[in-house]
Design an enzyme around this catalytic site. Sequence first.
Site, PDB file in Angstrom:
ATOM      1  N   ARG A   1      11.058  -6.387   5.402  1.00 32.89           N
ATOM      2  CA  ARG A   1      10.904  -4.951   5.158  1.00 32.89           C
ATOM      3  C   ARG A   1      11.800  -4.110   6.067  1.00 32.89           C
ATOM      4  O   ARG A   1      11.886  -4.353   7.263  1.00 32.89           O
ATOM      5  CB  ARG A   1       9.442  -4.577   5.391  1.00 32.89           C
TER       6      ARG A   1
ATOM      7  N   ARG B   1      10.849  -1.869  11.618  1.00 32.24           N
ATOM      8  CA  ARG B   1       9.884  -1.310  12.568  1.00 32.24           C
ATOM      9  C   ARG B   1       9.637  -2.317  13.698  1.00 32.24           C
ATOM     10  O   ARG B   1       9.611  -3.522  13.459  1.00 32.24           O
ATOM     11  CB  ARG B   1       8.563  -0.987  11.863  1.00 32.24           C
TER      12      ARG B   1
ATOM     13  N   LYS C   1       0.820  -1.214   0.000  1.00 31.83           N
ATOM     14  CA  LYS C   1       0.000   0.000   0.000  1.00 31.83           C
ATOM     15  C   LYS C   1       0.858   1.270   0.000  1.00 31.83           C
ATOM     16  O   LYS C   1       0.595   2.213  -0.747  1.00 31.83           O
ATOM     17  CB  LYS C   1      -0.866  -0.036   1.262  1.00 31.83           C
TER      18      LYS C   1
END
Length: 218
Positions: free
Chosen positions: A127, A160, A13
């Site tokens: 990621r 993250r 996204k």
Amino acid sequence: MVVVMLGAPGTGKGTISKLMSEYYEIPHIATGDLLRSYVNDNKKDFQIIKEYMANGELLPDIYLNEILEDRIAKIDTINGFILDGYPRTIKQAKNLENILRKRNMRLNAVINLDTPDEEIIERILNRVICPNCGSIYNLKFAPPVVEGHCDKCDGKLIKRDEDTEEKIQDRLRIYDEETKPLIEYYEKENKIFKVLVSSKTKMGKEVLKDITWYLEGK
Ligand code: AMP
């Protein structure tokens, strides 16, 4: 043009929203990024917000509404914007309609990105992001040129806190429970366009082509 991006975390996204933002020259507003920079600036209630985010839980609307409305009020949204990460519930969808009405704007379309869960998990585990400029990399499919450093601003890349397998499963579950009714809501309004995003079919710029084709017909 105002476009809402829907899709579970890890569907790409963020990447596709950025491509759309460049193509249409309108800002990409990601509530996750908005909240992360709000927390980094130690603004009002940042500790509470930080905790919700660290747990991968949806933040109560009282904290988010004002932050979002302030962002949408900025001058760069004059020709529209791409909203990523909001709304996540029907209540938020109705709040967005109110905000848009006040600004004489309307929601043009909702793009629903769809990726198989196994692929999402693999993608998120690989990621890394740049906390400085928001760029996203995938260590397997789209690594930075220099290991550990952002190609665009040389910032130090990080994983993250919430990108662990357990937390991803939680987020997919929360997404299913809380956000799927939104898809039905927007389907009734005939505003939704579903696109499959998969390394086996289409990703990135090819997905952008499908989306612009749809939006140009709107
Ligand atoms: P994201 O980067 O979109 O995965 O968002 C990171 C975190 O920010 C989420 O796990 C939530 O804690 C919070 N957040 C972002 N957008 C929303 C939203 N629309 N409603 C509630 N919480 C949100």
